[in-house]
Design an enzyme around this catalytic site. Structure first.
Site, PDB file in Angstrom:
ATOM      1  N   ASP A 151       0.807  -1.183  -0.057  1.00 50.38           N
ATOM      2  CA  ASP A 151       0.148  -0.002  -0.048  1.00 50.38           C
ATOM      3  C   ASP A 151       0.928   1.229  -0.185  1.00 50.38           C
ATOM      4  OD1 ASP A 151      -2.601  -1.101  -0.117  1.00 50.38           O
ATOM      5  OD2 ASP A 151      -2.848  -1.175   1.988  1.00 50.38           O
ATOM      6  N   TYR A 402     -12.605  -1.433  -3.955  1.00 51.86           N
ATOM      7  CA  TYR A 402     -13.117  -0.242  -3.458  1.00 51.86           C
ATOM      8  C   TYR A 402     -14.214   0.596  -4.344  1.00 51.86           C
ATOM      9  CZ  TYR A 402      -9.179   0.626   0.074  1.00 51.86           C
ATOM     10  OH  TYR A 402      -8.407   0.552   0.824  1.00 51.86           O
TER      11      TYR A 402
END
Length: 469
Positions: A151, A402
């Site tokens: 990430d 997402y």
């Protein structure tokens, strides 16, 4: 004529011919010099054309593009009038969702120069909509794509490209160095928020029209992070929410109010037993509504709404139609956190309409796959699990990821209301597939009050790629 006379005669003739040749060369040089002087004077005194000069006021920029065609300077003028996005209108009444964009970036990236990226989101000005995304400093099907499941790295940057286009080095604009980000337009310029740095001391860099205007230092030193979707601008002020603290316990949450990229006010939410991450925010009748991710303990989503003075209210979506992932099966809801199967989560969104709510969610209750939109006519305030409409977006057998909200202002659409829209990230690669990389493409939909389709619009890339074999 004797020999000496012949020699003198021939020499004289050669001398005369040489002098004549020299004079011709001198004349040629003089002619070229005169011709060059005339051309230079003509270039220094171009023909004057009839041009209209328009002066724009009230914060207006005039972009002029100079195009060189056959040594002629042509001025192409394009006036771009800035305005202030009011954000005072209500959300448009809608009956469903129409497909708006699909970039197919993973499919195209098997052969083209396409960025490895995640966390795409969309934001619109009064002139255009752009896709923003966090790159990994690498291209698909290239050696630097290895290990991009991570990430946070110093190679991640926020970039943007026109909506619907696959993000490549040739159509993308650098915005900020960031592994967490947000962006929005106030009608006069783009505000970007890019967070980068170490987990225990990250900094958010605010830019307005590309220039650094302010910074926010991590106040808890535990992974400062922001929305991963658009911020909200109302009447020249823009608003965002940031989180600092544990992802699996009580953290700290702040709302920031900014003008032209500078922070003018902030507050910390008094929200014990709440967990806010990756909020999806939108304007509605002059206020901001945010629906967020509870990564700590809830199957339903927390919300916060606030006015332009940052007076706020907090809660959880009451509906028994749960919106997070992983989550419990639909059942009895709660206007606080539904604690069953609530650990971890995924970024998502909802749109409130009075007591009703449009809930976007994965089809699977345990994995990031499938996507659907559900209309619960009393789900904002009531805890039952009944709903009146469901629209399929991604089949349960295809990957999603997402999702988040964005809006189109009346200044863009010409409507008298704010159009609600959403995007869905379609994650491919690690950790679920046999690749060395992780990336995503995106689709988006906008609300309409007319006919819509139930279907599946998956990523569709055939994996693995050459680099993975």
């Amino acid at each position: 004529m004797n020999t000496n006379q012949r020699i003198i005669t021939i020499g004289t003739i050669c001398l005369i011919v040489g002098i004549i040749s020299l004079l011709l060369q001198i004349g040629n040089i003089i002619s070229l010099w005169i011709s060059h002087s005339i051309q230079t004077r003509e270039k220094n005194h171009p023909e004057v054309c009839n041009q209209s000069v328009i002066t724009y006021e009230n914060n207006t920029w005039v972009n002029q593009t100079y195009v060189n065609i056959s040594n002629a300077n042509i001025v192409a003028g394009q006036g771009v009038t800035s305005i202030i996005l009011a954000g005072n209108s209500p959300l448009c009444p809608i009956s469903g969702w129409a497909i708006y964009s699909k970039d197919n970036s993973i499919r195209i990236g098997s052969k083209g120069d396409i960025f490895v990226m995640r966390e795409p989101f969309i934001s619109c000005s009064h002139l255009e909509c752009r896709t923003f995304f966090l790159t990994q400093g690498a291209l698909l099907n290239d050696k630097h794509s290895n290990g991009t499941v991570k990430d946070r790295s110093p190679y991640r940057t926020l970039m943007s490209c026109p909506i619907g286009e696959a993000p490549s080095p040739y159509n993308s604009r650098f915005e900020s160095v960031a592994w967490s980000a947000s962006a929005c337009h106030d009608g006069m310029g783009w505000l970007t928020i890019g967070i980068s740095g170490p987990d225990n001391g990250a900094v958010a860099v605010l830019k307005y029209n590309g220039i650094i205007t302010d910074t926010i230092k991590s106040w808890r030193n535990k992974i400062l992070r922001t929305q991963e979707s658009e911020c909200v601008c109302i009447n020249g002020s823009c608003f965002t929410i940031m989180t600092d603290g544990p992802s699996n316990g009580q953290a700290s949450y702040k709302i920031f109010k900014m003008e032209k990229g500078r922070i003018i006010k902030s507050i910390e939410l008094d929200a014990p037993n709440y967990h806010y991450e990756e909020c999806s925010c939108y304007p509605d009748t002059g206020k901001v509504v945010c629906v967020c991710r509870d990564n700590w303990h809830a199957s339903n989503r927390p919300w916060v709404s606030f006015d332009q003075n940052l007076n706020y209210q907090i809660g959880y979506i009451c509906s028994g139609v749960f919106g997070d992932n992983p989550r419990s099966n639909d059942g009895k809801g709660n206007c606080g956190p539904v604690l069953s199967n609530g650990a971890n989560g995924v970024k998502g969104f909802s749109f409130r309409y009075g007591n009703g709510v449009w809930i976007g969610r994965t089809k699977s209750i345990s994995s990031r796959s499938g996507f659907e939109m559900i209309w619960d006519p009393n789900g904002w305030t009531e805890t039952d699990s009944s709903f009146s409409m469901k629209q399929d977006i991604i089949a349960s057998t295809d990957w999603s990821g997402y999702s988040g909200s964005f809006v189109q202002h009346p200044e863009l659409t010409g409507m008298d209301c704010i159009r609600p829209c959403f995007w869905v990230e379609l994650i491919r690669g690690q950790p679920k597939e046999s690749t060395i990389w992780t990336s995503g493409s995106s689709i988006s939909f906008c609300g309409v009050n007319s006919g819509t389709a139930n279907w599946s619009w998956p990523d569709g890339a055939d994996l693995p790629f050459t680099i993975d074999k």
